[in-house]
Write an enzyme that holds these catalytic residues in place. Sequence first.
Site, PDB file in Angstrom:
ATOM      1  N   GLY A  17       0.828  -1.199   0.000  1.00 40.80           N
ATOM      2  CA  GLY A  17       0.000   0.000   0.000  1.00 40.80           C
ATOM      3  C   GLY A  17       0.866   1.253   0.000  1.00 40.80           C
ATOM      4  O   GLY A  17       2.035   1.233   0.378  1.00 40.80           O
ATOM      5  N   CYS A  18       0.266   2.368  -0.436  1.00 40.06           N
ATOM      6  CA  CYS A  18       1.030   3.613  -0.567  1.00 40.06           C
ATOM      7  C   CYS A  18       1.391   4.213   0.795  1.00 40.06           C
ATOM      8  O   CYS A  18       2.553   4.561   1.045  1.00 40.06           O
ATOM      9  CB  CYS A  18       0.260   4.613  -1.415  1.00 40.06           C
ATOM     10  SG  CYS A  18      -1.475   4.847  -0.932  1.00 40.06           S
ATOM     11  N   TYR A  19       0.400   4.324   1.691  1.00 36.20           N
ATOM     12  CA  TYR A  19       0.711   4.775   3.044  1.00 36.20           C
ATOM     13  C   TYR A  19       1.747   3.854   3.685  1.00 36.20           C
ATOM     14  O   TYR A  19       2.660   4.297   4.381  1.00 36.20           O
ATOM     15  CB  TYR A  19      -0.544   4.745   3.916  1.00 36.20           C
ATOM     16  CG  TYR A  19      -1.520   5.877   3.730  1.00 36.20           C
ATOM     17  CD1 TYR A  19      -1.117   7.205   3.802  1.00 36.20           C
ATOM     18  CD2 TYR A  19      -2.881   5.619   3.525  1.00 36.20           C
ATOM     19  CE1 TYR A  19      -2.020   8.241   3.664  1.00 36.20           C
ATOM     20  CE2 TYR A  19      -3.796   6.648   3.391  1.00 36.20           C
ATOM     21  CZ  TYR A  19      -3.369   7.964   3.460  1.00 36.20           C
ATOM     22  OH  TYR A  19      -4.279   8.983   3.332  1.00 36.20           O
TER      23      TYR A  19
END
Length: 361
Positions: A152-154
Amino acid sequence: MIKAGVIGATGYAGVELVRILLRHPDIEKLTLSSVSFEGQNLVDVYQSLYGQLGIKTDGRLVTADEVVEASDVVFTALPHGIAEKYADYCVKHGKKLIDLSADFRFGLDEATFKKWYKKDWEFPEVHKESVYGLPEMNRAEIRRSRVIGNPGCYVTSATLALLPALKADMLETDTIIVDSASGVSGAGRKTTETNTFCTCGESFSAYGVGAHRHQPEIARNCSIAAGKNVGIVFTPHLIPQSRGIVTTVYAPLSAAGARRIAESAHGTDAAAAVRELYTDFYKDEPFVRVLPAGMSPASRNVRFSNYCDMQVYVVHDGRMLEIVSTLDNMIKGAAGQAVQNMNIMFGCVETAGIDFVPPAF
Protein backbone atom coordinates in the site's frame (compact mmCIF):
# COMPACT_ATOMS: atom_id res chain seq x y z
CA MET A 1 12.15 -8.61 -24.03
CA ILE A 2 8.96 -8.88 -21.95
CA LYS A 3 5.31 -9.03 -22.90
CA ALA A 4 3.31 -7.25 -20.21
CA GLY A 5 -0.39 -6.87 -19.54
CA VAL A 6 -2.44 -4.55 -17.34
CA ILE A 7 -5.85 -5.62 -16.06
CA GLY A 8 -7.61 -2.50 -14.84
CA ALA A 9 -5.77 -0.14 -17.19
CA THR A 10 -8.23 2.75 -16.84
CA GLY A 11 -7.89 3.27 -13.09
CA TYR A 12 -5.37 5.79 -11.82
CA ALA A 13 -2.76 3.17 -10.89
CA GLY A 14 -3.50 1.23 -14.08
CA VAL A 15 -2.96 4.14 -16.43
CA GLU A 16 0.23 5.07 -14.57
CA LEU A 17 1.43 1.53 -15.24
CA VAL A 18 0.68 2.04 -18.93
CA ARG A 19 2.52 5.37 -18.97
CA ILE A 20 5.60 3.79 -17.37
CA LEU A 21 5.59 0.58 -19.42
CA LEU A 22 5.30 2.50 -22.71
CA ARG A 23 8.79 3.91 -22.13
CA HIS A 24 10.30 0.83 -20.50
CA PRO A 25 13.24 -0.42 -22.57
CA ASP A 26 12.56 -4.11 -21.87
CA ILE A 27 8.83 -4.17 -22.76
CA GLU A 28 8.10 -5.27 -26.30
CA LYS A 29 4.32 -5.66 -26.12
CA LEU A 30 1.60 -4.27 -23.88
CA THR A 31 -1.94 -5.70 -23.69
CA LEU A 32 -4.66 -3.83 -21.79
CA SER A 33 -8.09 -4.48 -20.33
CA SER A 34 -10.79 -2.59 -18.47
CA VAL A 35 -14.16 -3.90 -17.37
CA SER A 36 -15.69 -0.42 -17.42
CA PHE A 37 -14.43 0.46 -20.91
CA GLU A 38 -14.01 -2.94 -22.58
CA GLY A 39 -14.11 -2.65 -26.37
CA GLN A 40 -13.05 0.98 -26.34
CA ASN A 41 -9.59 2.50 -26.68
CA LEU A 42 -7.49 3.81 -23.81
CA VAL A 43 -7.03 7.09 -25.69
CA ASP A 44 -10.81 7.59 -25.52
CA VAL A 45 -10.51 7.59 -21.73
CA TYR A 46 -7.18 9.41 -21.35
CA GLN A 47 -6.67 11.95 -24.12
CA SER A 48 -3.15 12.71 -22.83
CA LEU A 49 -2.05 9.40 -24.40
CA TYR A 50 -3.09 10.48 -27.91
CA GLY A 51 -0.14 9.86 -30.25
CA GLN A 52 1.92 8.28 -27.46
CA LEU A 53 1.09 4.58 -27.68
CA GLY A 54 3.69 3.70 -30.30
CA ILE A 55 4.27 0.12 -31.41
CA LYS A 56 3.85 -1.64 -28.04
CA THR A 57 0.07 -1.35 -27.99
CA ASP A 58 -2.74 0.00 -30.11
CA GLY A 59 -4.64 0.97 -26.96
CA ARG A 60 -7.55 -1.42 -27.46
CA LEU A 61 -9.15 -2.54 -24.21
CA VAL A 62 -9.68 -6.28 -24.53
CA THR A 63 -10.86 -8.88 -22.01
CA ALA A 64 -8.85 -9.79 -18.93
CA ASP A 65 -8.46 -13.34 -20.24
CA GLU A 66 -6.88 -12.02 -23.44
CA VAL A 67 -4.43 -9.99 -21.35
CA VAL A 68 -3.35 -13.06 -19.38
CA GLU A 69 -2.92 -15.19 -22.50
CA ALA A 70 -0.79 -12.57 -24.26
CA SER A 71 1.53 -11.67 -21.38
CA ASP A 72 4.64 -12.91 -19.60
CA VAL A 73 3.80 -10.70 -16.61
CA VAL A 74 0.35 -9.47 -15.63
CA PHE A 75 -0.28 -6.39 -13.50
CA THR A 76 -3.65 -6.45 -11.74
CA ALA A 77 -4.84 -2.96 -10.77
CA LEU A 78 -8.21 -4.12 -9.48
CA PRO A 79 -10.42 -3.89 -6.39
CA HIS A 80 -9.50 -6.24 -3.56
CA GLY A 81 -10.55 -9.88 -3.91
CA ILE A 82 -10.31 -10.28 -7.68
CA ALA A 83 -6.64 -10.94 -8.48
CA GLU A 84 -6.42 -14.43 -6.94
CA LYS A 85 -7.92 -16.24 -9.92
CA TYR A 86 -5.53 -14.55 -12.34
CA ALA A 87 -2.58 -15.32 -10.06
CA ASP A 88 -3.61 -18.97 -9.90
CA TYR A 89 -3.78 -19.18 -13.69
CA CYS A 90 -0.43 -17.40 -14.12
CA VAL A 91 1.36 -19.73 -11.71
CA LYS A 92 -0.07 -22.81 -13.46
CA HIS A 93 0.96 -21.53 -16.89
CA GLY A 94 4.45 -20.25 -16.21
CA LYS A 95 3.59 -16.58 -16.05
CA LYS A 96 4.12 -13.97 -13.33
CA LEU A 97 1.68 -11.61 -11.65
CA ILE A 98 2.07 -8.37 -9.71
CA ASP A 99 -1.05 -7.34 -7.82
CA LEU A 100 -1.67 -3.75 -6.71
CA SER A 101 -4.60 -4.63 -4.42
CA ALA A 102 -4.34 -6.07 -0.89
CA ASP A 103 -4.93 -9.70 -1.91
CA PHE A 104 -1.30 -10.79 -1.45
CA ARG A 105 -0.05 -8.35 1.19
CA PHE A 106 -0.44 -10.60 4.24
CA GLY A 107 1.61 -13.67 3.38
CA LEU A 108 -0.28 -16.74 4.57
CA ASP A 109 -2.28 -14.81 7.19
CA GLU A 110 -5.78 -15.26 5.78
CA ALA A 111 -7.37 -14.36 9.11
CA THR A 112 -5.99 -10.81 9.07
CA PHE A 113 -6.99 -10.33 5.44
CA LYS A 114 -10.52 -11.57 6.18
CA LYS A 115 -10.83 -9.35 9.27
CA TRP A 116 -9.98 -6.17 7.40
CA TYR A 117 -11.27 -6.93 3.89
CA LYS A 118 -14.30 -9.09 4.78
CA LYS A 119 -13.49 -11.79 2.24
CA ASP A 120 -12.23 -15.38 2.25
CA TRP A 121 -9.46 -16.49 -0.04
CA GLU A 122 -10.77 -18.45 -3.04
CA PHE A 123 -7.37 -19.85 -4.08
CA PRO A 124 -5.42 -20.37 -0.85
CA GLU A 125 -2.68 -22.46 -2.50
CA VAL A 126 -1.52 -19.61 -4.72
CA HIS A 127 -0.69 -17.52 -1.65
CA LYS A 128 2.21 -19.89 -0.98
CA GLU A 129 3.76 -18.50 -4.16
CA SER A 130 3.41 -14.85 -3.17
CA VAL A 131 6.01 -12.44 -1.81
CA TYR A 132 5.43 -9.03 -0.29
CA GLY A 133 6.78 -6.55 -2.83
CA LEU A 134 8.73 -3.95 -0.87
CA PRO A 135 12.18 -4.17 -2.51
CA GLU A 136 13.96 -2.53 0.42
CA MET A 137 12.75 -5.41 2.61
CA ASN A 138 12.45 -8.43 0.33
CA ARG A 139 14.62 -8.00 -2.76
CA ALA A 140 16.06 -11.53 -2.71
CA GLU A 141 12.61 -13.12 -2.28
CA ILE A 142 11.11 -10.91 -5.00
CA ARG A 143 13.81 -12.06 -7.43
CA ARG A 144 12.68 -15.69 -7.00
CA SER A 145 8.92 -15.11 -6.84
CA ARG A 146 6.05 -15.65 -9.25
CA VAL A 147 3.36 -13.61 -7.47
CA ILE A 148 3.93 -10.21 -5.87
CA GLY A 149 1.69 -8.34 -3.46
CA ASN A 150 2.53 -4.71 -4.14
CA PRO A 151 2.49 -2.70 -0.88
CA GLY A 152 0.00 0.00 0.00
CA CYS A 153 1.03 3.61 -0.57
CA TYR A 154 0.71 4.77 3.04
CA VAL A 155 2.42 1.57 4.09
CA THR A 156 5.45 2.16 1.88
CA SER A 157 6.06 5.63 3.30
CA ALA A 158 5.65 4.45 6.91
CA THR A 159 7.64 1.23 6.58
CA LEU A 160 10.60 2.89 4.88
CA ALA A 161 10.59 5.56 7.59
CA LEU A 162 10.84 2.97 10.36
CA LEU A 163 12.96 0.15 8.91
CA PRO A 164 16.45 1.38 9.90
CA ALA A 165 15.50 2.21 13.49
CA LEU A 166 13.59 -1.05 13.98
CA LYS A 167 16.38 -3.15 12.48
CA ALA A 168 18.81 -1.44 14.83
CA ASP A 169 16.56 -2.20 17.83
CA MET A 170 16.43 1.46 18.85
CA LEU A 171 12.73 1.86 19.57
CA GLU A 172 10.13 1.10 22.19
CA THR A 173 7.61 -0.84 20.16
CA ASP A 174 4.44 -0.78 22.28
CA THR A 175 3.04 2.31 20.56
CA ILE A 176 4.40 4.01 17.45
CA ILE A 177 2.28 6.79 15.93
CA VAL A 178 2.02 7.08 12.16
CA ASP A 179 0.33 10.25 10.93
CA SER A 180 -0.15 10.46 7.14
CA ALA A 181 -1.74 12.73 4.56
CA SER A 182 -2.57 11.76 0.98
CA GLY A 183 -3.70 13.42 -2.20
CA VAL A 184 -7.17 12.66 -3.52
CA SER A 185 -5.99 10.17 -6.17
CA GLY A 186 -5.45 7.73 -3.31
CA ALA A 187 -9.22 7.31 -3.17
CA GLY A 188 -9.28 5.97 -6.72
CA ARG A 189 -10.85 7.17 -9.97
CA LYS A 190 -14.46 6.48 -9.05
CA THR A 191 -16.24 9.61 -7.89
CA THR A 192 -17.74 9.51 -4.42
CA GLU A 193 -19.15 12.09 -2.06
CA THR A 194 -15.83 12.29 -0.22
CA ASN A 195 -13.58 12.99 -3.20
CA THR A 196 -15.51 15.61 -5.17
CA PHE A 197 -13.92 19.04 -5.50
CA CYS A 198 -16.55 20.75 -3.37
CA THR A 199 -16.05 18.24 -0.57
CA CYS A 200 -12.25 18.02 -0.40
CA GLY A 201 -11.14 21.32 -1.93
CA GLU A 202 -9.91 23.86 0.65
CA SER A 203 -10.24 21.18 3.32
CA PHE A 204 -7.94 18.96 5.40
CA SER A 205 -9.54 16.08 7.25
CA ALA A 206 -8.79 12.81 9.02
CA TYR A 207 -10.64 9.67 7.96
CA GLY A 208 -10.70 5.99 8.82
CA VAL A 209 -9.41 6.81 12.30
CA GLY A 210 -8.53 3.56 14.07
CA ALA A 211 -10.04 1.53 11.26
CA HIS A 212 -7.95 2.06 8.12
CA ARG A 213 -6.95 -1.11 6.27
CA HIS A 214 -3.33 -0.05 5.97
CA GLN A 215 -2.83 -0.18 9.74
CA PRO A 216 -2.40 -3.99 9.97
CA GLU A 217 -0.10 -3.95 6.95
CA ILE A 218 2.15 -1.33 8.57
CA ALA A 219 2.10 -3.26 11.86
CA ARG A 220 2.98 -6.52 10.08
CA ASN A 221 5.97 -4.99 8.28
CA CYS A 222 7.26 -3.33 11.44
CA SER A 223 6.86 -6.51 13.48
CA ILE A 224 8.83 -8.49 10.91
CA ALA A 225 11.58 -5.85 10.91
CA ALA A 226 11.74 -5.67 14.71
CA GLY A 227 11.39 -9.40 15.31
CA LYS A 228 8.59 -8.76 17.81
CA ASN A 229 5.11 -7.28 17.90
CA VAL A 230 4.95 -3.57 17.12
CA GLY A 231 1.91 -1.50 18.08
CA ILE A 232 0.90 1.01 15.41
CA VAL A 233 -1.58 3.87 15.78
CA PHE A 234 -2.27 5.04 12.23
CA THR A 235 -4.28 8.10 11.19
CA PRO A 236 -4.68 9.01 7.51
CA HIS A 237 -5.74 12.46 6.28
CA LEU A 238 -7.03 13.75 2.95
CA ILE A 239 -5.33 16.83 1.53
CA PRO A 240 -6.61 18.95 -1.39
CA GLN A 241 -4.03 17.97 -4.01
CA SER A 242 -4.13 15.32 -6.71
CA ARG A 243 -1.22 13.13 -5.60
CA GLY A 244 1.47 12.69 -2.98
CA ILE A 245 1.84 11.35 0.56
CA VAL A 246 3.53 12.92 3.56
CA THR A 247 3.94 10.66 6.60
CA THR A 248 5.20 11.74 10.01
CA VAL A 249 6.20 8.97 12.42
CA TYR A 250 6.60 9.46 16.17
CA ALA A 251 8.59 6.61 17.70
CA PRO A 252 9.78 6.52 21.34
CA LEU A 253 13.43 5.61 21.71
CA SER A 254 14.38 2.73 23.96
CA ALA A 255 16.92 3.42 26.69
CA ALA A 256 19.49 1.50 24.66
CA GLY A 257 18.54 3.42 21.51
CA ALA A 258 18.88 6.81 23.21
CA ARG A 259 22.22 5.77 24.71
CA ARG A 260 23.48 4.60 21.32
CA ILE A 261 22.55 7.93 19.74
CA ALA A 262 24.22 9.88 22.52
CA GLU A 263 27.40 7.83 22.16
CA SER A 264 27.43 8.22 18.38
CA ALA A 265 26.77 11.96 18.59
CA HIS A 266 29.68 12.51 21.01
CA GLY A 267 27.69 15.22 22.75
CA THR A 268 26.90 17.18 19.58
CA ASP A 269 24.04 16.71 17.10
CA ALA A 270 21.91 13.66 17.95
CA ALA A 271 19.90 13.96 14.73
CA ALA A 272 23.12 13.81 12.71
CA ALA A 273 23.96 10.48 14.32
CA VAL A 274 20.54 9.06 13.37
CA ARG A 275 20.81 10.53 9.89
CA GLU A 276 24.13 8.74 9.46
CA LEU A 277 22.48 5.45 10.49
CA TYR A 278 19.68 5.99 7.97
CA THR A 279 22.04 7.07 5.19
CA ASP A 280 24.16 3.99 5.69
CA PHE A 281 21.11 1.70 5.79
CA TYR A 282 19.79 3.03 2.47
CA LYS A 283 23.12 3.68 0.73
CA ASP A 284 22.48 1.00 -1.91
CA GLU A 285 18.79 1.74 -2.41
CA PRO A 286 18.25 3.66 -5.66
CA PHE A 287 14.91 5.19 -4.70
CA VAL A 288 15.28 6.19 -1.04
CA ARG A 289 16.80 9.61 -0.42
CA VAL A 290 17.77 10.45 3.15
CA LEU A 291 18.01 14.23 2.99
CA PRO A 292 20.91 16.20 4.45
CA ALA A 293 20.46 18.50 7.44
CA GLY A 294 18.38 21.55 6.64
CA MET A 295 16.27 19.89 3.92
CA SER A 296 12.66 18.98 4.67
CA PRO A 297 10.67 16.40 2.68
CA ALA A 298 7.93 17.89 0.52
CA SER A 299 5.49 16.08 -1.73
CA ARG A 300 6.25 18.38 -4.66
CA ASN A 301 9.88 17.19 -4.68
CA VAL A 302 8.93 13.58 -5.43
CA ARG A 303 5.95 14.12 -7.77
CA PHE A 304 5.92 11.80 -10.79
CA SER A 305 8.98 9.97 -9.45
CA ASN A 306 9.73 6.67 -7.73
CA TYR A 307 11.63 8.36 -4.90
CA CYS A 308 10.85 8.29 -1.22
CA ASP A 309 12.44 11.26 0.56
CA MET A 310 12.89 11.31 4.32
CA GLN A 311 14.35 13.35 7.14
CA VAL A 312 15.00 12.32 10.74
CA TYR A 313 14.80 14.29 13.98
CA VAL A 314 15.49 13.53 17.64
CA VAL A 315 12.87 15.33 19.74
CA HIS A 316 11.19 15.36 23.16
CA ASP A 317 14.45 15.91 25.06
CA GLY A 318 16.14 13.06 23.23
CA ARG A 319 13.44 10.54 24.04
CA MET A 320 11.70 10.28 20.69
CA LEU A 321 12.60 9.77 17.07
CA GLU A 322 10.52 11.71 14.53
CA ILE A 323 10.75 10.75 10.86
CA VAL A 324 9.10 12.59 7.98
CA SER A 325 8.70 10.59 4.77
CA THR A 326 7.16 11.56 1.44
CA LEU A 327 6.46 9.85 -1.89
CA ASP A 328 4.17 9.97 -4.89
CA ASN A 329 1.29 7.64 -4.02
CA MET A 330 0.76 6.72 -7.68
CA ILE A 331 4.43 5.92 -8.42
CA LYS A 332 6.51 4.61 -5.48
CA GLY A 333 3.18 4.02 -3.74
CA ALA A 334 1.69 1.99 -6.60
CA ALA A 335 2.68 1.72 -10.29
CA GLY A 336 6.35 2.66 -10.05
CA GLN A 337 6.98 0.19 -7.24
CA ALA A 338 5.15 -2.50 -9.23
CA VAL A 339 7.49 -1.92 -12.17
CA GLN A 340 10.47 -1.92 -9.79
CA ASN A 341 9.29 -5.36 -8.66
CA MET A 342 8.98 -6.51 -12.28
CA ASN A 343 12.53 -5.34 -12.96
CA ILE A 344 13.81 -7.41 -10.05
CA MET A 345 11.76 -10.49 -11.00
CA PHE A 346 12.99 -10.48 -14.60
CA GLY A 347 16.60 -9.48 -13.94
CA CYS A 348 16.26 -6.07 -15.59
CA VAL A 349 18.15 -3.02 -14.38
CA GLU A 350 16.17 -2.15 -11.26
CA THR A 351 15.71 1.49 -12.22
CA ALA A 352 14.66 0.75 -15.83
CA GLY A 353 11.60 2.71 -16.90
CA ILE A 354 11.21 4.41 -13.52
CA ASP A 355 14.28 6.64 -13.36
CA PHE A 356 12.15 9.78 -13.51
CA VAL A 357 13.64 13.08 -12.42
CA PRO A 358 11.03 14.88 -10.28
CA PRO A 359 9.85 18.22 -11.75
CA ALA A 360 11.33 21.30 -10.13
CA PHE A 361 7.92 22.82 -9.38
